[in-house]
Write a protein that holds these residues in place. Structure first.
Motif, PDB file in Angstrom:
ATOM      1  N   TYR A   1      -0.531   5.252  -7.550  1.00  0.00           N
ATOM      2  CA  TYR A   1      -1.651   5.911  -6.881  1.00  0.00           C
ATOM      3  C   TYR A   1      -1.315   7.314  -6.377  1.00  0.00           C
ATOM      4  O   TYR A   1      -2.139   8.217  -6.437  1.00  0.00           O
ATOM      5  N   LEU A   2      -0.099   7.479  -5.833  1.00  0.00           N
ATOM      6  CA  LEU A   2       0.277   8.783  -5.276  1.00  0.00           C
ATOM      7  C   LEU A   2       1.241   9.489  -6.210  1.00  0.00           C
ATOM      8  O   LEU A   2       2.362   9.030  -6.404  1.00  0.00           O
ATOM      9  N   LYS A   3       0.785  10.563  -6.787  1.00  0.00           N
ATOM     10  CA  LYS A   3       1.633  11.308  -7.711  1.00  0.00           C
ATOM     11  C   LYS A   3       1.780  12.748  -7.217  1.00  0.00           C
ATOM     12  O   LYS A   3       1.004  13.617  -7.581  1.00  0.00           O
TER      13      LYS A   3
ATOM     14  N   TYR B   1       0.962  19.115  -3.794  1.00  0.00           N
ATOM     15  CA  TYR B   1      -0.346  18.477  -3.673  1.00  0.00           C
ATOM     16  C   TYR B   1      -0.342  17.162  -4.429  1.00  0.00           C
ATOM     17  O   TYR B   1       0.668  16.795  -5.041  1.00  0.00           O
ATOM     18  N   MET B   2      -1.462  16.480  -4.415  1.00  0.00           N
ATOM     19  CA  MET B   2      -1.557  15.220  -5.136  1.00  0.00           C
ATOM     20  C   MET B   2      -2.809  15.184  -5.986  1.00  0.00           C
ATOM     21  O   MET B   2      -3.874  15.611  -5.542  1.00  0.00           O
ATOM     22  N   ARG B   3      -2.642  14.662  -7.175  1.00  0.00           N
ATOM     23  CA  ARG B   3      -3.775  14.478  -8.059  1.00  0.00           C
ATOM     24  C   ARG B   3      -4.539  13.255  -7.550  1.00  0.00           C
ATOM     25  O   ARG B   3      -3.937  12.229  -7.240  1.00  0.00           O
ATOM     26  N   THR B   4      -5.829  13.375  -7.450  1.00  0.00           N
ATOM     27  CA  THR B   4      -6.597  12.215  -7.002  1.00  0.00           C
ATOM     28  C   THR B   4      -7.995  12.245  -7.610  1.00  0.00           C
ATOM     29  O   THR B   4      -8.379  13.214  -8.246  1.00  0.00           O
ATOM     30  N   HIS B   5      -8.747  11.193  -7.400  1.00  0.00           N
ATOM     31  CA  HIS B   5     -10.104  11.124  -7.928  1.00  0.00           C
ATOM     32  C   HIS B   5     -11.101  11.663  -6.911  1.00  0.00           C
ATOM     33  O   HIS B   5     -10.878  11.569  -5.708  1.00  0.00           O
ATOM     34  N   ASP B   6     -12.221  12.193  -7.405  1.00  0.00           N
ATOM     35  CA  ASP B   6     -13.341  12.490  -6.523  1.00  0.00           C
ATOM     36  C   ASP B   6     -13.890  11.165  -5.996  1.00  0.00           C
ATOM     37  O   ASP B   6     -13.489  10.098  -6.470  1.00  0.00           O
ATOM     38  N   SER B   7     -14.795  11.233  -5.055  1.00  0.00           N
ATOM     39  CA  SER B   7     -15.331   9.985  -4.510  1.00  0.00           C
ATOM     40  C   SER B   7     -16.808  10.114  -4.150  1.00  0.00           C
ATOM     41  O   SER B   7     -17.352  11.222  -4.087  1.00  0.00           O
TER      42      SER B   7
ATOM     43  N   TRP C   1       0.849  -1.196   0.000  1.00  0.00           N
ATOM     44  CA  TRP C   1       0.000   0.000   0.000  1.00  0.00           C
ATOM     45  C   TRP C   1       0.885   1.246   0.000  1.00  0.00           C
ATOM     46  O   TRP C   1       1.834   1.322   0.782  1.00  0.00           O
ATOM     47  N   ASP C   2       0.571   2.180  -0.879  1.00  0.00           N
ATOM     48  CA  ASP C   2       1.283   3.466  -0.887  1.00  0.00           C
ATOM     49  C   ASP C   2       0.530   4.437   0.007  1.00  0.00           C
ATOM     50  O   ASP C   2      -0.688   4.563  -0.092  1.00  0.00           O
ATOM     51  N   TYR C   3       1.269   5.117   0.869  1.00  0.00           N
ATOM     52  CA  TYR C   3       0.611   6.062   1.774  1.00  0.00           C
ATOM     53  C   TYR C   3       1.555   7.227   2.054  1.00  0.00           C
ATOM     54  O   TYR C   3       2.678   7.265   1.540  1.00  0.00           O
ATOM     55  N   MET C   4       1.077   8.153   2.841  1.00  0.00           N
ATOM     56  CA  MET C   4       1.905   9.301   3.182  1.00  0.00           C
ATOM     57  C   MET C   4       1.925   9.529   4.679  1.00  0.00           C
ATOM     58  O   MET C   4       0.894   9.429   5.336  1.00  0.00           O
ATOM     59  N   ARG C   5       3.106   9.854   5.168  1.00  0.00           N
ATOM     60  CA  ARG C   5       3.270  10.176   6.573  1.00  0.00           C
ATOM     61  C   ARG C   5       2.742  11.606   6.752  1.00  0.00           C
ATOM     62  O   ARG C   5       3.077  12.496   5.975  1.00  0.00           O
ATOM     63  N   THR C   6       1.916  11.802   7.741  1.00  0.00           N
ATOM     64  CA  THR C   6       1.427  13.162   7.961  1.00  0.00           C
ATOM     65  C   THR C   6       1.160  13.386   9.452  1.00  0.00           C
ATOM     66  O   THR C   6       1.258  12.470  10.255  1.00  0.00           O
ATOM     67  N   HIS C   7       0.845  14.614   9.807  1.00  0.00           N
ATOM     68  CA  HIS C   7       0.560  14.920  11.204  1.00  0.00           C
ATOM     69  C   HIS C   7      -0.929  14.772  11.490  1.00  0.00           C
ATOM     70  O   HIS C   7      -1.754  14.967  10.605  1.00  0.00           O
ATOM     71  N   ASP C   8      -1.257  14.460  12.744  1.00  0.00           N
ATOM     72  CA  ASP C   8      -2.642  14.553  13.178  1.00  0.00           C
ATOM     73  C   ASP C   8      -3.040  16.025  13.167  1.00  0.00           C
ATOM     74  O   ASP C   8      -2.188  16.905  12.980  1.00  0.00           O
ATOM     75  N   SER C   9      -4.318  16.296  13.349  1.00  0.00           N
ATOM     76  CA  SER C   9      -4.746  17.690  13.313  1.00  0.00           C
ATOM     77  C   SER C   9      -5.862  17.958  14.320  1.00  0.00           C
ATOM     78  O   SER C   9      -6.462  17.030  14.863  1.00  0.00           O
TER      79      SER C   9
ATOM     80  N   VAL D   1       9.146   1.045   2.846  1.00  0.00           N
ATOM     81  CA  VAL D   1      10.202   1.527   1.943  1.00  0.00           C
ATOM     82  C   VAL D   1       9.759   2.852   1.325  1.00  0.00           C
ATOM     83  O   VAL D   1       8.563   3.125   1.226  1.00  0.00           O
ATOM     84  N   PRO D   2      10.731   3.690   0.915  1.00  0.00           N
ATOM     85  CA  PRO D   2      10.337   4.938   0.234  1.00  0.00           C
ATOM     86  C   PRO D   2       9.586   4.594  -1.045  1.00  0.00           C
ATOM     87  O   PRO D   2       9.882   3.609  -1.700  1.00  0.00           O
ATOM     88  N   CYS D   3       8.604   5.420  -1.366  1.00  0.00           N
ATOM     89  CA  CYS D   3       7.785   5.164  -2.549  1.00  0.00           C
ATOM     90  C   CYS D   3       8.223   6.149  -3.630  1.00  0.00           C
ATOM     91  O   CYS D   3       7.942   7.341  -3.547  1.00  0.00           O
ATOM     92  N   THR D   4       8.965   5.654  -4.598  1.00  0.00           N
ATOM     93  CA  THR D   4       9.545   6.587  -5.588  1.00  0.00           C
ATOM     94  C   THR D   4       8.646   6.768  -6.807  1.00  0.00           C
ATOM     95  O   THR D   4       8.581   7.836  -7.381  1.00  0.00           O
TER      96      THR D   4
END
Lengths: 284, 284
Positions: free
Chosen positions: B17-19, B36-42, A34-42, B10-13
């Motif tokens: 899904y994440l661009k 920012y990241m391009r993503t789909h509406d939902s 799974w690709d994800y991103m490390r981020t802060h809580d808010s 591992v780092p995701c290069t």
């Protein structure tokens, strides 16, 4: 009153803010990634001003939202143009400032108007200071963004939940803060040195639900949820003694009820509503 | 009943899904940049089963949420251990299945238990099929994830809002779908070939608000918001004629009200509540 131009999009190879990671794992024996991103809580804060009987929100240009609208405009040119126009109308109904939003620069036919990227949000901030409690961070954000000095003891925790479960998985905690004009110490507007350009806006209580469900006004779910939460949980205490008019505010729709209906009867209905709601929550 | 092990980050290069992208722009004459990241509406759907008087949610292991908990555990070892324990208790209260969640593999003292990454969510999906309307995509998700076949004409649009304004800026549209056991065509659970491992869970109506505000049960804001929306907008029609018990469900707290209070009086209160609420929305 945003003017956005000279827009240029480039691939982001090494971001200070977005750090994509991949996690490889076994789930019940199946190998997955799974690709994800490390981020802060808010934290986010619903602010209610008891002097003017208004909710205090922040309004700002969000590049990610704007670019999302740009993508939409590219893929569905005709549809998006109509939507952007609609959005502009909706925003104009709420705030005069928004009506002044002007369109982007180079190739302006291609770029949506700046207001397409302007969203209404709760006052909020990242939990990026390990020494501070959530309440202390919320207090700082209220002060920086909205200009009210509220002691942490007056913050009421509403609830917490996961935001962006697919990509970030961070936890957001929502608070409620009651302020009055006496707590006002500055105009707010964020930290200019952090590049924040935030406009503080007031939404009168009696217009709040109309505002919340007006889809032409771009906003976060936090705004809609917290307004509804207030109506269900806090209104009894703050709504009475009486609703006040806010100078300079143009309502999104005329409220004829007040003219037609005597005040005492109105509040009797309200009290009956609160009592019945209380019992219903117990019974069902 | 999740078992998670062999976790490796591992780092995701180069992600499909994440661009990450960077936009450079001028805002009111000031040069700014934003990653920012391009993503789909939902779309997301609040499903209410009128046969069993339950909300239908999905429950799944979210790697991003799990990794977020892992980060928390690293930075505050003692605090996080307590939180994970708490969460496990909370989850156990709601579902027996959750109680079976087992902890991760290598260096298990370091990794939080699998249930720390399991969240309760509305049935939802990405708007990634340009030929389909939002309603058609919502219909597909209800079928795939929860196993109910609902005609699009029966989907009620609740509202739309921006999600992740900082990073993605995408738009989510929320629907309400009323289903009955007659609409059930499969067990749901997602598309195994897409790697989805989704558990369909039922939350009885009379437990919904307790569930929503129980912070020990990890969930999205969409769940809390939509439950409250239902209580404010749909309950009058669906709650009456009467509340039904759901076989096999262990309530999070005993509901004594039913024992203590005769049914007719309860519903009179409810009707009075609905009438008063209606007038209050007009007046205030």
């Amino acid at each position: 009153m945003e003017e956005i131009n000279n827009i240029e999009v480039v691939p982001c190879t090494d971001s200070e803010y977005l750090k994509p990671l991949t996690v490889h794992y076994n789930q019940n024996g199946t190998k997955k990634s799974w690709d994800y991103m490390r981020t802060h809580d808010s934290v986010s804060v619903l602010i209610f001003n008891t002097t003017s009987h208004c909710f205090v929100l922040v309004k700002q240009f969000r590049p990610a939202v704007y670019m999302c609208e740009w993508e939409r405009a590219k893929s569905q040119p005709a549809k998006a143009a109509a939507a952007a126009e609609k959005k502009e109308e909706g925003a104009a109904e709420v705030s005069e400032a928004q009506a002044g939003a002007s369109s982007a620069g180079e190739g302006s036919s291609e770029w949506p108007p700046a207001c397409a990227g302007v969203t209404y949000e709760l006052c909020a901030g990242l939990v990026d200071k390990p020494d501070l409690t959530l309440e202390e961070i919320a207090r700082q954000e209220i002060l920086e963004e909205c200009g009210f000095d509220v002691p942490t003891s007056k913050l009421k925790r509403i609830t917490s939940y996961r935001s962006g479960v697919g990509v970030t998985g961070a936890k957001q905690t929502m608070f409620y803060a009651e302020v009055s004009d006496d707590n006002r110490v500055s105009a707010g507007g964020g930290e200019p040195k952090e590049g924040e350009l935030i406009e503080v806006v007031k939404i009168p209580l009696h217009e709040a639900m109309t505002f919340a469900y007006n889809e032409r006004i771009p906003k976060t779910m936090g705004v809609i949820f917290s307004f509804m939460w207030f109506h269900n949980n806090m209104a009894p205490r703050t709504l009475l003694p009486h609703r006040r008019k806010v100078p300079g505010y143009v309502p999104t729709q005329p409220s004829n009820a007040e003219v037609r209906f005597p005040g005492t009867l109105k509040y009797s209905f309200y009290l009956l509503y609160v009592v019945c709601r209380h019992f219903c929550f117990i019974f069902f």
